[in-house]
Design a protein around this motif. Structure first.
Motif, short mmCIF file in Angstrom:
data_model
loop_
_atom_site.label_atom_id
_atom_site.label_comp_id
_atom_site.label_asym_id
_atom_site.label_seq_id
_atom_site.Cartn_x
_atom_site.Cartn_y
_atom_site.Cartn_z
N ALA A 147 0.87 -1.17 0.00
CA ALA A 147 0.00 0.00 0.00
C ALA A 147 0.91 1.22 0.00
O ALA A 147 1.78 1.35 0.87
CB ALA A 147 -0.90 0.01 1.24
N ARG A 169 -12.80 -4.27 -0.79
CA ARG A 169 -12.01 -3.52 -1.78
C ARG A 169 -11.87 -4.48 -2.96
O ARG A 169 -11.62 -5.66 -2.77
CB ARG A 169 -10.65 -3.15 -1.19
CG ARG A 169 -9.82 -2.26 -2.08
CD ARG A 169 -8.56 -1.81 -1.38
NE ARG A 169 -8.78 -0.65 -0.52
CZ ARG A 169 -8.60 -0.65 0.78
NH1 ARG A 169 -8.20 -1.74 1.40
NH2 ARG A 169 -8.81 0.44 1.50
N GLN A 216 -8.52 -1.31 -6.20
CA GLN A 216 -9.01 0.06 -6.08
C GLN A 216 -8.63 0.55 -4.68
O GLN A 216 -8.90 -0.16 -3.71
CB GLN A 216 -10.53 0.11 -6.22
CG GLN A 216 -11.04 -0.30 -7.59
CD GLN A 216 -10.80 0.76 -8.64
OE1 GLN A 216 -10.57 1.92 -8.28
NE2 GLN A 216 -10.81 0.37 -9.88
N PRO A 217 -8.03 1.73 -4.56
CA PRO A 217 -7.63 2.18 -3.22
C PRO A 217 -8.81 2.43 -2.29
O PRO A 217 -8.69 2.28 -1.08
CB PRO A 217 -6.86 3.48 -3.48
CG PRO A 217 -6.72 3.62 -4.94
CD PRO A 217 -7.63 2.65 -5.63
N GLU A 218 -9.96 2.82 -2.86
CA GLU A 218 -11.10 3.15 -2.01
C GLU A 218 -11.88 1.88 -1.67
O GLU A 218 -12.16 1.07 -2.54
CB GLU A 218 -12.06 4.12 -2.70
CG GLU A 218 -11.44 5.42 -3.14
CD GLU A 218 -10.72 5.29 -4.48
OE1 GLU A 218 -11.06 4.36 -5.24
OE2 GLU A 218 -9.81 6.10 -4.72
N ARG A 271 1.59 5.55 -1.32
CA ARG A 271 1.15 6.83 -1.88
C ARG A 271 2.39 7.71 -1.96
O ARG A 271 3.03 8.01 -0.96
CB ARG A 271 0.11 7.50 -0.98
CG ARG A 271 -0.45 8.80 -1.57
CD ARG A 271 -1.24 9.56 -0.52
NE ARG A 271 -2.38 8.80 -0.04
CZ ARG A 271 -3.57 8.79 -0.64
NH1 ARG A 271 -3.76 9.49 -1.74
NH2 ARG A 271 -4.56 8.11 -0.14
N ALA A 276 -2.67 6.82 -4.77
CA ALA A 276 -2.53 5.70 -3.85
C ALA A 276 -2.64 4.39 -4.62
O ALA A 276 -3.43 4.28 -5.57
CB ALA A 276 -3.60 5.77 -2.78
N ILE A 277 -1.86 3.42 -4.22
CA ILE A 277 -1.97 2.10 -4.84
C ILE A 277 -2.04 1.04 -3.74
O ILE A 277 -1.47 1.19 -2.66
CB ILE A 277 -0.79 1.76 -5.78
CG1 ILE A 277 0.54 1.71 -5.01
CG2 ILE A 277 -0.70 2.73 -6.93
CD1 ILE A 277 1.65 1.02 -5.78
N ILE A 278 -2.78 0.00 -4.03
CA ILE A 278 -2.79 -1.20 -3.18
C ILE A 278 -2.65 -2.38 -4.12
O ILE A 278 -3.47 -2.55 -5.04
CB ILE A 278 -4.06 -1.30 -2.34
CG1 ILE A 278 -4.11 -0.13 -1.34
CG2 ILE A 278 -4.13 -2.64 -1.60
CD1 ILE A 278 -5.38 -0.07 -0.54
#
Lengths: 241, 191
Positions: free
Chosen positions: B104, B140, B131-133, B106, B112-114
């Protein structure tokens, strides 16, 4: 009785000769040049230490000559992961500056065929470069030459070690030209679909502790469309002819 | 007697060749895959990570309690926020089948990436970008960006969900991560 002894002697000698032929098979040649190195595209070169102690973390089944580190890291002792190594390491650019983080998953492959000089490892690198993005390199490695040229001599040596200068191309697939597959994940690498090779340079190896002095290198081909985005000077190694 | 010796010589060489040809040098342990067929095409499979038992590594800048405790994380060497985790990966029968990483991050010039990498030695690896959100219900979702070997010819999606251990427990950070993958052969239809 003497015929039986002759047969036994023949069996032993034949087995030893076959084993020696497999190890020193002249048809298994050292190939240190990859098509990527003569590519016209730009190359992203990422260096890392090949010594497990220099990594942020390295874990395996705990029975390997390479000790997991840090010392309290969980070991991969369960049957399904016993033949797997995971390394988390810093990646550096050509000026030895830290440019990212790499995680390497490597497992011995069932397609290993010692008869044809293939000690195969299926591996995958995850690379994250802060401010730039992420990508993965999926590859099949052939460690036969590494085992033959470094690990075996180290075990045979009275000092239990090997010293010298060895450079080899570990990657031998799955790309048709013997390259690994690169797929971008995010940032400027999001659309990346390319090829890569991993090379290893070794100078010292201990039969008891594994690599003592070794450096690895991931060379990733950056097609023109992607390299049009600005790359930091020094990380992209070549605009080779 | 010389002929016997030569016969032995040939037999010995053939035996070594035959054994190396017939007996696999590497034999990866395989847990039976627990895969269900989805109504709308493709296969679904669930993986789990028990926290803290399966966490191999947890590293981030300035982290008070890294895993393992003696981890020397290079504070400040990697700019931006970066949280690196390494886990053992379990199947629905709670057997360890592989290892997985979760990044994870940023960066200053980056969204932001996961991202997950699932590495199952007997089957291959899957690289999934999320998806970061988080969605409603704490899920997620993400897509399979790349697979090797068994996962090479697949496309599809994955969801992750954090399930905390039941309230009242004195270890508030304990729980498990549920990963549900839905993969379909490339060219197949996933609805």
């Amino acid at each position: 009785m003497k015929y039986l002894l002759a047969l036994l002697a023949g069996l032993l000698l034949g087995a030893a000769a076959a084993a020696a032929f497999i190890v020193f098979n002249p048809l298994v040649s050292s190939s240190s040049l990859s098509p990527i190195e003569v590519s016209r595209n730009e190359l992203l070169v990422l260096n890392y230490s090949g010594v497990a102690e220099d990594a942020l973390a390295h874990t395996n089944n705990g029975e390997s000559s390479i000790n997991p580190q840090p010392s309290r890291v969980q070991q991969l002792w369960e049957p399904a992961v016993r033949q797997t190594d995971v390394t988390v390491t810093l990646l550096s650019g050509s000026r030895n500056e830290t440019v990212g983080l790499g995680i390497k998953f490597a497992s011995w492959s069932e397609s290993t065929q010692l008869l044809s000089g293939e000690a195969v490892v299926d591996s995958l690198w995850y690379v994250y470069m802060p401010g730039r993005g992420s990508l993965v390199v999926g590859q099949r490695e052939n460690r036969f030459q590494y085992l033959r040229d470094i690990v075996l001599p180290a075990h045979w040596s009275s000092s239990n070690s090997w010293k010298g200068q060895w450079r080899g191309n570990l990657t031998f697939g799955p790309g048709s030209l013997g390259t690994g597959v690169v797929v971008g994940g995010s940032g400027e690498f999001a659309e990346l679909d390319s090829a890569a090779i991993e090379t290893l340079t070794a100078r010292a190896y201990s039969a008891e502790n594994g690599p003592v002095a070794a450096e690895g290198q991931l060379t990733i081909e950056i097609p023109a469309a992607v390299s049009a985005d600005s790359f930091e000077e020094g990380v992209v190694a070549g605009d080779t002819p | 007697m010389f002929k016997t010796f030569v016969v032995g010589l040939l037999l010995g060489a053939a035996a070594v060749g035959g054994v190396l040809y017939a007996v696999p040098v590497v034999n990866q342990h395989r847990e039976a895959s627990i895969i269900s067929v989805r109504t709308n095409g493709g296969n679904a499979e669930a993986f789990y990570v028990n926290i803290p038992m399966d966490r191999i590594l947890l590293g981030a800048d300035g982290l008070a309690s890294p895993v393992p405790p003696d981890l020397a994380w290079p504070d400040g060497m990697l700019s931006g926020e970066l949280n690196t985790e390494l886990f053992k990966l379990r199947n629905a029968r709670d057997a360890v089948v592989g290892v997985a990483s979760r990044i994870a991050a940023r960066g200053p010039d980056q969204d932001a990436i996961i991202e997950w990498v699932l590495h199952v030695p007997a089957r291959g690896s899957a690289y999934v970008t999320m998806q970061p959100e988080a969605l409603e219900g704490g899920y997620r979702s993400g897509v399979l960006r790349h697979g090797t070997r068994e996962f090479q010819s697949l496309s599809g999606s994955m969801t992750e969900r954090w399930v905390a251990q039941e309230a009242g427990d004195d270890s508030p950070g304990d729980g498990r991560i549920e990963l549900e993958v839905a993969f379909v052969a490339i060219g197949g239809a996933e609805e």
